[in-house]
Write an enzyme that holds these catalytic residues in place. Structure first.
Site, PDB file in Angstrom:
ATOM      1  CB  SER A 150      36.124  18.768   2.047  1.00  8.69           C
ATOM      2  OG  SER A 150      36.795  18.380   3.224  1.00  8.69           O
ATOM      3  CB  SER A 161      20.319  30.193   4.000  1.00 10.05           C
ATOM      4  OG  SER A 161      20.106  28.814   4.225  1.00 10.05           O
ATOM      5  CG  HIS A 162      26.686  28.777   4.086  1.00  8.57           C
ATOM      6  ND1 HIS A 162      28.043  28.700   4.138  1.00  8.57           N
ATOM      7  CD2 HIS A 162      26.260  27.490   4.011  1.00  8.57           C
ATOM      8  CE1 HIS A 162      28.418  27.432   4.079  1.00  8.57           C
ATOM      9  NE2 HIS A 162      27.360  26.683   3.994  1.00  8.57           N
ATOM     10  CG  ASN A 163      20.915  31.903   7.336  1.00  9.60           C
ATOM     11  OD1 ASN A 163      21.378  32.667   6.501  1.00  9.60           O
ATOM     12  ND2 ASN A 163      19.675  31.457   7.302  1.00  9.60           N
ATOM     13  CB  SER A 180      17.746  28.623   6.524  1.00 10.44           C
ATOM     14  OG  SER A 180      18.453  28.787   7.726  1.00 10.44           O
ATOM     15  CG  ASP A 216      23.644  24.277  -5.454  1.00 10.12           C
ATOM     16  OD1 ASP A 216      23.976  23.087  -5.493  1.00 10.12           O
ATOM     17  OD2 ASP A 216      23.236  24.830  -4.414  1.00 10.12           O
ATOM     18  CG  HIS A 270      20.825  21.831   5.821  1.00  4.40           C
ATOM     19  ND1 HIS A 270      20.758  23.194   5.993  1.00  4.40           N
ATOM     20  CD2 HIS A 270      21.690  21.623   4.810  1.00  4.40           C
ATOM     21  CE1 HIS A 270      21.553  23.781   5.113  1.00  4.40           C
ATOM     22  NE2 HIS A 270      22.133  22.853   4.385  1.00  4.40           N
TER      23      HIS A 270
END
Lengths: 229, 741
Positions: B318, B99-101, B540, B122, B54
């Protein structure tokens, strides 16, 4: 017309209100921070949309107790016009400027769309530029717009001409499918008894120029400028 | 907490522990060589996230390097938090898709919400005010038991976050396919605008300069999130829920305003958000880019929980946190701004000349290792790969059995999950806040958002056709870029650049790696031919569950510019009697079409090939017509082919079409998905001159009919009423979502 816009942490439509007011009045409104305790001398106070303090408690409940709201209430008592839009409607209702409460939408989901409304009373600077019964389109964008009050108060609001706008399904019909949030008797916005304070869920400030697709919100600001200049 | 209590929680550092942290035995040996000793527990944690897929892009880097990333419009390409492109007048557009798959599958609401939060950071990290969000979502089969729950949670999570921060969510795309049953895709894109002379970068500078932590407090959430996102799922993936972070959009909203206010001063040297691998990646990357060391003392760092260890703090993910290098003596200026916005502010360290990352807490040193060797030694693999075998278009035998009524076929297509209206989704997003939204996607081929305070506008689209990419990754990659370029041209925008969000399975399998390599080749080819460089992106991998991989999905986010938002053209038919024109050649390629899949039940053949020279010629032509004010309605031809495109335009405007070009037409003509095509509606008095211009430009243009009535009709009478199509189109998703869970 001089106007002030109250900004809370989490307000997010103050820029839209600034643009609408400036376009119509030619004067840039004052932005007043929530921790301020004094308002400049103005003819109109706008409490804008957003998620004040994150709305992690009941929507508007925290903001209603902020220092600046004491000053807003005092000015409202003196007859200064107050316009609460969306979260602003929730805040001024929580602060006791208007009766009733705004609950979670009946469908339990946030809803954003262009909404047909009927102007119910034109006897106010907010609505003077519309015709009674005129159908207008304003965008809505809220999760907690389900206006509720007891039957007796609804009767009084109707009797005293305090209902400003009702939701419609389209140009002509009052149809339950046209009510986006389940509000009682399709109420979208109400006045106080003197009709110097207006709270409404829809966004007239996002319907003032060609880019918005329609300019049905512009007469509200024009009416205010005319009455308060 | 004390040093002793911290040590009591630590485990002995061995090759087994390294493996648990996601490092291979070889990678662990490499770490020993670099340090010349056994790493501490904290150091091992830091190395393992830095070297995770990642964070290190170890499988993809060698291929990503081949993509075109430059052009006269590019101010900053890949490598920073987001890409920066010049839009004239001293303005820049800053954007990225990410992505946040994995987290969204495990915990859809928070997974999707924090995906939006991360991509927003970002963009505003670089000095931009975000003006639009978009998302590309892929879910499993509607029949799969988890799909409804995932759609509901992901959409609510995106709405929760985006609506509260006050950035309009102006559209995107949503598809369904059984290959996503075990791994959904949640790709979120943010676009912001900044002044070209007020762009902020992440490279630290100035020995002794203070390192400042701002935003939310640090808790124990998301520890090893980056490691989780670098592995396949198995049955027990739900046990990974504690690695998913929890988002707070209200804090994010405050952080946006506070950071933009600080950026108005000259206090900042460098700034970066704490995303994947949190404080580790932000501190290491900032110091590393500046060629400096960094020393952090964590005792004063704002913590949400008690008794946290340095290991936990360095690996926490966090949300809503930023790391800033300030100019010396500007701490008070900065602190006053963060106090105003009621956000935490703490000086937690300073830059050094040692080149080392030093972590102190409880009076002891928990990490002291050289940054450059560890960063540079991040593994880079040229993994073995196999090209996907080529296929050809399906032959006519496949179509022989088809004899259904055209109206019935259209009704069925308009009610299929991929083509059905996604109103149920996009009405949950505040698409209008800011008052600058001209079109959201759906109303036009690209969303069009005005640059605040100006007349010019940015056009935004996200595109990918995963079924094409599976059949032929090279053509599929090319097509994704070409379609983004086409969608921007179709609203009248000049395409500028893209962000790529590469979603694939396990790269250790040569077949999957081959899909990735093919897609990168196709993307690169299209970017070069269309002058449409890649300026940011995200990879990803390991989107697999029990060995079943997703469809290869290189999602492309494209951004374009137009001088005036009001010249943009939407898809809706507006008047009766407008002439309907097809731009581009219809050859009748039916392989991998929606028609083939939904009506004949076959996912077969090669995808339609993309001729990039033709693509460019046709797009330049359409854009020039729009800029001349000759076009009333414009829509590119994509899923469903020519007849579906026309029907979408009719539904959007509530005006039907009388079609004269389709008498006896074969399904190849009606439903084929040949590339490089558009349908336009023009006023009858300019139709002839448009055709002349087309001839002069060498662009094939044919008259299909005219706008008329409230149905699609032809010489044989009505084909289907708009009401019937609308009912099929609008009812599917609400009905599906309302069904019992």
């Amino acid at each position: 017309m001089k106007a002030a816009i109250v900004v809370f942490p989490g307000s997010n439509r103050e820029r839209d209100a600034v643009a609408a007011l400036e376009a119509v009045s030619g004067t840039k409104p004052h932005l007043v921070w929530h921790r301020d305790t004094e308002l400049p001398k103005v003819d109109l106070i706008v409490v804008p949309g957003g998620f004040s303090y994150g709305d992690y408690l009941r929507s508007g409940a925290m903001a209603a107790h902020s220092p600046i709201m004491r000053e807003v209430k005092a000015r409202a008592d003196q007859g200064v016009r107050v316009l609460g839009i969306c979260n602003g409607f929730q805040i001024i209702t929580e602060a006791g400027l208007l009766p009733g409460a705004l609950m979670r939408n009946g469908g339990l989901k946030f809803i954003c769309r262009v909404q047909h409304l009927r102007v119910e009373n034109t006897d106010s600077p907010f609505t003077a530029k519309y015709a009674k019964g005129q159908v207008v389109r304003y965008p809505i964008a809220h999760g907690d717009g389900n206006y509720w009050t007891d039957a007796e108060t609804v009767k009084r609001l109707d009797g005293e001409g305090q209902v400003a706008f009702r939701y419609l399904a389209d140009e002509t019909r009052a149809d339950p499918r046209g009510n986006p949030n389940g509000s009682i008797t399709d109420i979208a916005g109400i006045f106080n008894a003197k009709r110097t304070v207006l709270g409404l869920m829809p966004h007239p400030e996002d319907a003032v120029e060609a880019l918005h697709g329609n300019t049905d919100g512009k007469p509200m600001f024009e009416g205010l400028v005319e009455a308060l200049s | 907490m004390s040093a002793e209590a911290t040590k009591a929680q630590e485990r002995p550092v061995t090759v087994e522990l390294a493996k648990e942290f996601g490092l291979s035995a070889e990678e662990y040996r490499n770490a020993l060589d670099i340090l010349g000793r056994t790493p501490t527990f904290t150091e091992l944690g830091i190395i393992s996230v830095m070297w995770s897929e990642h964070c290190s892009y170890k499988s993809s880097k060698v291929w990503l390097k081949t993509l075109p990333t430059t052009g006269p419009q590019v101010i900053c390409g890949p490598g920073e938090n987001a890409g920066v492109v010049d839009i004239g007048d001293g303005d820049a557009v800053i954007f990225k898709m990410e992505s946040h798959n994995h987290p969204s599958y495990i915990e859809p609401f928070q997974g999707a919400a924090t995906g939006v939060g991360g991509i927003l950071r970002d963009v505003f990290t670089m000095g931009a005010r975000p003006i639009a969000n978009m998302n590309a979502l892929r879910f499993g089969s509607p029949d799969h038991s988890k799909t409804r729950h995932l759609v509901s949670g992901v959409v609510a999570g995106i709405a929760h976050y985006g609506n509260c921060v006050g950035v309009p969510t102006v559209g995107g795309e949503t598809n369904f396919h059984p290959a996503f049953n075990g791994n959904i895709l949640v790709n979120a894109m943010t676009v912001g605008v900044a002044k070209t002379d007020k762009i902020f970068y992440s490279a630290a500078a100035g020995i002794g300069n203070p390192v400042v932590y701002v935003g939310s407090k640090t808790g124990r959430d998301g520890i090893h999130g980056a490691t989780m996102a670098s592995a396949e799922f198995t049955e027990d993936s739900e046990e990974k829920r504690p690695t998913v972070q929890v988002g707070d959009p209200f804090t994010e909203k405050l952080l946006i305003e506070a950071c933009l206010e600080l950026m108005e001063t000259d206090a900042i040297v460098a700034i970066q958000d704490m995303g994947a691998a949190g404080l580790t990646s932000s501190s290491v990357e900032m110091a590393g880019k500046g060629g400096l060391g960094i020393e952090l003392t964590l005792d004063t760092l704002p913590m949400r929980e008690e008794a946290m260890t340095p290991y936990e703090i360095m690996l926490s993910e966090s949300q809503e946190r930023m790391l800033i290098i300030l100019k010396p003596g500007r701490e008070e200026v900065a602190k006053a701004i963060f106090d105003k916005w009621e956000l935490d502010f703490a000086v937690i360290g300073h830059l050094t000349d040692t080149g080392n990352l030093v972590i102190k807490m409880y009076g002891e040193t928990w990490c002291d290792m050289p940054i450059a060797p560890v960063s540079n030694a991040a593994p880079e693999y040229n993994r073995p790969w196999e090209p996907t075998p080529k296929s050809s278009d399906v032959d006519d035998g496949v179509l022989a059995g088809y004899s259904a009524d055209l109206g019935d076929t259209l009704t069925k297509l308009f009610g299929c999950p991929d083509l059905a209206s996604k109103r149920w989704i996009w009405e949950q997003y505040d698409s209008l806040v800011g008052g600058d939204t001209r079109f959201m996607s759906g109303q036009a081929d690209a969303a069009v958002v005005r640059v605040p305070g100006q007349t010019k506008a940015v056009a935004i689209t996200t595109d990918c056709t995963p079924r094409y990419c599976l059949a032929d990754p090279v053509e599929g990659g090319k097509q994704a870029v070409a379609e983004a370029w086409r969608n921007l041209s179709a609203v009248g925008a000049l395409p500028l650049a893209i962000t790529d969000n590469m979603n694939f399975g396990n790269p250790e399998k040569p077949r999957i790696m081959g899909q990735f390599v093919g897609a990168v080749q196709g993307i690169g080819e299209a970017c070069k031919a269309l002058d449409f460089p890649v300026v940011s992106g995200n990879v990803s991998l390991y989107n697999e569950t029990n060995g079943e991989a997703i469809l290869p999905t290189p999602a492309i986010g494209g951004v374009g510019i137009m001088p005036d938002a009001m010249i943009a053209v939407g898809i809706a038919f507006k008047n009766e009697g407008d002439v309907i024109l097809a731009v581009g050649e219809t050859k009748g390629h039916i392989g991998q079409s929606i028609f083939l899949r939904e009506i004949l039940g076959r996912e077969e053949g090669a995808p339609p090939p993309v001729d990039l020279a033709v693509e460019r010629r046709n797009g330049d032509f359409v854009r020039s017509l729009i800029r001349e004010g000759l076009v009333v309605s414009s829509h590119d031809v994509a899923d469903g082919g020519l007849i579906v495109t026309i029907a979408e335009m009719a539904l959007a405007g509530g005006v039907g079409a009388y079609l004269t070009a389709f008498d006896g037409a074969s399904p190849r003509v009606l439903f084929g998905e040949d590339q490089g095509r558009y349908v336009l509606a023009v006023r009858p008095d300019v139709a002839a001159s448009v055709q002349e211009k087309a001839k002069a430009a060498g662009v094939p243009v044919t008259v299909l009919g005219e706008t008329r009535g409230t149905a699609l009709s032809g010489r044989g009478g009505d084909i289907v009423s708009l009401k019937r199509l609308r009912d099929a189109n609008e009812n599917w998703l609400p009905t599906y979502m309302a069904a019992e869970l």
